[in-house]
Motif scaffolding. Structure first.
Motif, PDB file in Angstrom:
ATOM      1  N   TYR A   1      -4.734  10.059  -6.656  1.00  0.00           N
ATOM      2  CA  TYR A   1      -4.603   9.784  -7.822  1.00  0.00           C
ATOM      3  C   TYR A   1      -4.653  10.990  -8.782  1.00  0.00           C
ATOM      4  O   TYR A   1      -3.782  11.283  -9.641  1.00  0.00           O
ATOM      5  CB  TYR A   1      -5.566   8.578  -8.403  1.00  0.00           C
TER       6      TYR A   1
ATOM      7  N   CYS B   1      -4.254   1.604  -9.224  1.00  0.00           N
ATOM      8  CA  CYS B   1      -3.572   0.992  -7.970  1.00  0.00           C
ATOM      9  C   CYS B   1      -2.147   1.036  -8.290  1.00  0.00           C
ATOM     10  O   CYS B   1      -1.405   1.268  -7.333  1.00  0.00           O
ATOM     11  CB  CYS B   1      -4.068  -0.065  -7.279  1.00  0.00           C
TER      12      CYS B   1
ATOM     13  N   LYS C   1       1.246   2.888  -7.085  1.00  0.00           N
ATOM     14  CA  LYS C   1       2.599   2.246  -6.207  1.00  0.00           C
ATOM     15  C   LYS C   1       3.800   2.637  -7.175  1.00  0.00           C
ATOM     16  O   LYS C   1       4.868   3.081  -6.711  1.00  0.00           O
ATOM     17  CB  LYS C   1       2.330   0.851  -6.231  1.00  0.00           C
TER      18      LYS C   1
ATOM     19  N   GLY D   1       0.673  -1.291   0.054  1.00  0.00           N
ATOM     20  CA  GLY D   1      -0.100   0.135   0.119  1.00  0.00           C
ATOM     21  C   GLY D   1       0.889   1.210  -0.018  1.00  0.00           C
ATOM     22  O   GLY D   1       0.370   2.488  -0.227  1.00  0.00           O
TER      23      GLY D   1
ATOM     24  N   ARG E   1      -6.737  -0.199   5.868  1.00  0.00           N
ATOM     25  CA  ARG E   1      -6.776  -1.439   4.924  1.00  0.00           C
ATOM     26  C   ARG E   1      -6.984  -2.844   5.711  1.00  0.00           C
ATOM     27  O   ARG E   1      -7.953  -3.610   5.224  1.00  0.00           O
ATOM     28  CB  ARG E   1      -5.442  -1.381   3.967  1.00  0.00           C
TER      29      ARG E   1
ATOM     30  N   ARG F   1      -5.741  -7.714  -6.376  1.00  0.00           N
ATOM     31  CA  ARG F   1      -6.228  -6.347  -6.605  1.00  0.00           C
ATOM     32  C   ARG F   1      -7.611  -6.284  -5.911  1.00  0.00           C
ATOM     33  O   ARG F   1      -8.319  -5.270  -5.672  1.00  0.00           O
ATOM     34  CB  ARG F   1      -6.231  -6.031  -8.132  1.00  0.00           C
TER      35      ARG F   1
ATOM     36  N   CYS G   1      -1.268   3.494  -2.018  1.00  0.00           N
ATOM     37  CA  CYS G   1      -2.249   3.012  -3.199  1.00  0.00           C
ATOM     38  C   CYS G   1      -3.350   2.082  -2.727  1.00  0.00           C
ATOM     39  O   CYS G   1      -3.255   1.412  -1.591  1.00  0.00           O
ATOM     40  CB  CYS G   1      -1.547   2.346  -4.158  1.00  0.00           C
ATOM     41  N   GLY G   2      -4.371   2.200  -3.238  1.00  0.00           N
ATOM     42  CA  GLY G   2      -5.692   1.584  -2.929  1.00  0.00           C
ATOM     43  C   GLY G   2      -6.483   1.748  -4.228  1.00  0.00           C
ATOM     44  O   GLY G   2      -6.083   1.943  -5.351  1.00  0.00           O
ATOM     45  N   CYS G   3      -7.696   1.320  -4.045  1.00  0.00           N
ATOM     46  CA  CYS G   3      -8.690   1.468  -5.480  1.00  0.00           C
ATOM     47  C   CYS G   3      -9.494   2.758  -5.659  1.00  0.00           C
ATOM     48  O   CYS G   3      -9.954   3.255  -4.830  1.00  0.00           O
ATOM     49  CB  CYS G   3      -9.937   0.316  -5.314  1.00  0.00           C
TER      50      CYS G   3
ATOM     51  N   PHE H   1      -8.087  -4.406  -2.581  1.00  0.00           N
ATOM     52  CA  PHE H   1      -8.301  -3.155  -2.632  1.00  0.00           C
ATOM     53  C   PHE H   1      -9.677  -2.609  -2.810  1.00  0.00           C
ATOM     54  O   PHE H   1     -10.353  -1.540  -2.151  1.00  0.00           O
ATOM     55  CB  PHE H   1      -7.503  -2.454  -3.508  1.00  0.00           C
TER      56      PHE H   1
ATOM     57  N   TYR I   1      -8.746   7.358  -2.217  1.00  0.00           N
ATOM     58  CA  TYR I   1      -7.749   7.420  -3.063  1.00  0.00           C
ATOM     59  C   TYR I   1      -7.729   8.272  -4.577  1.00  0.00           C
ATOM     60  O   TYR I   1      -6.697   8.378  -5.149  1.00  0.00           O
ATOM     61  CB  TYR I   1      -7.471   5.772  -3.674  1.00  0.00           C
TER      62      TYR I   1
ATOM     63  N   CYS J   1     -13.284  -5.532  -8.618  1.00  0.00           N
ATOM     64  CA  CYS J   1     -12.160  -4.647  -9.114  1.00  0.00           C
ATOM     65  C   CYS J   1     -12.299  -4.836 -10.593  1.00  0.00           C
ATOM     66  O   CYS J   1     -12.627  -5.859 -11.268  1.00  0.00           O
ATOM     67  CB  CYS J   1     -10.760  -5.502  -8.939  1.00  0.00           C
TER      68      CYS J   1
END
Length: 435
Positions: A426, A402, A406, A55, A71, A372, A412-414, A375, A422, A396
């Motif tokens: 982003y 994600c 990283k 993460g 998380r 994934r 990072c996450g969804c 997430f 997130y 997902c």
């Protein structure tokens, strides 16, 4: 080959797989997920594994940060039998980056609280404590203090590795055994049920398996290339009361002499990986978590997806997902006691439970691992176990955002399903990249 997931029904997916010459092991017997597994040391309550997904959200001192804790609380509530905690650096010197978890003397207190909370949250939410694995890692050429084991024509070219780049000595590798041992002892004190001596995705122990061109004690022959992994396992088994697992590449999908699981004729060759599987079983490894390749070179192999920016995957995602399942099947066929975790289910979205149930029913694996998906949909196990389905609006969609986070060094996450947290991260990343 960019292919979007477009299936409205299971039959549509099945038909496309048939046209590709692929036989997916579907089953609607979801009862297989509820069968407990007796490890001798512990009983695992169901067949779901939350795979180790970094993460990038640890504190500067290596302890779990607020987003890390968030998380894993969500995963604990989600009900998987195994929670495989993401890569944890075995020492300060080998930390991959300043946001990676790190298990050292100074962080042991925080990790005790972390593991205890995971188990307590799951016990209250699900009536059982999950089996919690600590993935112990050395990042090798991908760490902040970068050194390589040998020159790899493919990875060297991509990452600008020059001929004068520092190469780790045999003495440095020898000393690493004791860093792994120390970390394993700390993991036991922290309350982890098992340690993963990580040997995948071309991080250090994975890269060493492919060190055909390296000289000395740890290069050249099969015995030399597998020596350090096996020596670490022997040392931990002798000195620490904790289960041992390995997340293992069965092939790097990199040509010989730079790859593992390939031969001089330029073909995949599982002779050595099958030999290693049996030797790991003889060493008492409880679980092998099967994967392949490296996201730094061929990301479509270890995480099949629809589209990913400028990288155009050269195959249909069904082909990639089934490759991972077939690798798990290969491992299962070559082991008698050690249990196998299969990967590759996330791409199947809401139809993933049918594929996972089919893999279990056909004895291709003992556990089904989701990466994934954790997430995007952390309570996917609970919905499969008690609702018998996954919500198409929560799964997902393998958009790879994600992984973009990283790669940029961001937490990072969804971005799609957990956008409140997130999406701002982003967007900030996108803005910084435009400058």
């Amino acid at each position: 080959m960019k292919k979007r997931f477009k299936y409205k029904t299971l039959d549509e997916m099945r038909w496309e797989a048939i046209t590709l010459g692929i036989d997916i092991p579907f089953s609607d017997d979801f009862g297989v997920f509820k069968r407990p597994v007796d490890l001798g040391s512990e009983t695992i309550s169901n067949r779901f594994v939350d795979q180790p997904m970094e993460g990038n959200d640890a504190q500067i001192d290596g302890t779990p940060g607020p987003l890390t804790l968030r998380r894993y609380r969500r995963l604990a509530e989600g009900g998987a039998g195994i929670i495989w905690v993401e890569a944890i650096a075995i020492s300060r010197e080998v930390r991959g980056n300043e946001k990676q978890l790190m298990l050292i003397n100074e962080t042991i207190g925080a990790f005790k609280s972390f593991v205890a909370e995971i188990k307590d949250v799951s016990l209250k939410a699900n009536g059982f404590e999950p089996y919690v694995v600590a993935q112990l890692t050395h990042p090798g050429r991908f760490g902040k203090n970068r050194k390589i084991l040998f020159h790899d024509r493919f990875l060297d070219e991509k990452y600008g590795i020059t001929e004068d780049f520092p190469i780790m000595s045999d003495e440095e590798l020898e000393n690493l055994k004791y860093d792994y041992l120390k970390a394993a002892k700390l993991a036991e004190r922290a309350g982890f049920d098992a340690v993963d001596i990580k040997a995948c995705h071309r991080y250090l122990l994975s890269e060493l398996l492919a060190a055909h061109t390296r000289g000395g004690k740890y290069g050249g022959s099969y015995e030399n290339r597998t020596r350090l992994l096996k020596d670490i396992i022997k040392l931990v088994r002798e000195e620490v009361e904790i289960d041992i697992t390995v997340r293992l590449n069965l092939s790097d999908f990199i040509p010989y002499p730079y790859g593992w699981g390939s031969n001089e004729e330029g073909s995949l060759d599982f002779t050595e990986p099958k030999r290693l599987l049996k030797e790991l079983e003889e060493l008492g490894v409880k679980i092998i978590n099967v994967t392949a390749s490296t996201p730094y070179l061929k990301p479509h192999i270890n995480r099949p997806y629809d589209e990913m920016g400028k990288y155009n995957p050269p195959e249909h995602p069904i082909t990639g997902a089934m490759r991972l399942l077939n690798l798990a099947k290969l491992a299962k066929e070559n082991l008698s006691k050690t249990l196998v975790v299969a990967s590759g289910f996330t791409w199947f979205r809401q139809f993933a439970p049918y594929v996972a149930a089919g893999a279990l029913k056909n004895n291709w694996c003992d556990f089904v691992g989701f990466g994934r998906m954790t997430f995007a949909y952390p309570d996917y196990p609970k919905d499969i176990l008690f609702k018998g389905s996954l919500d198409p609006k929560r799964v997902c969609i393998t958009c790879n955002k994600c992984a973009e986070l990283k790669a940029a060094g961001e937490s990072c996450g969804c971005v799609i399903r957990d956008g409140e947290v997130y999406l701002p991260i982003y967007k900030k990343m996108e803005e910084s990249q435009k400058k």
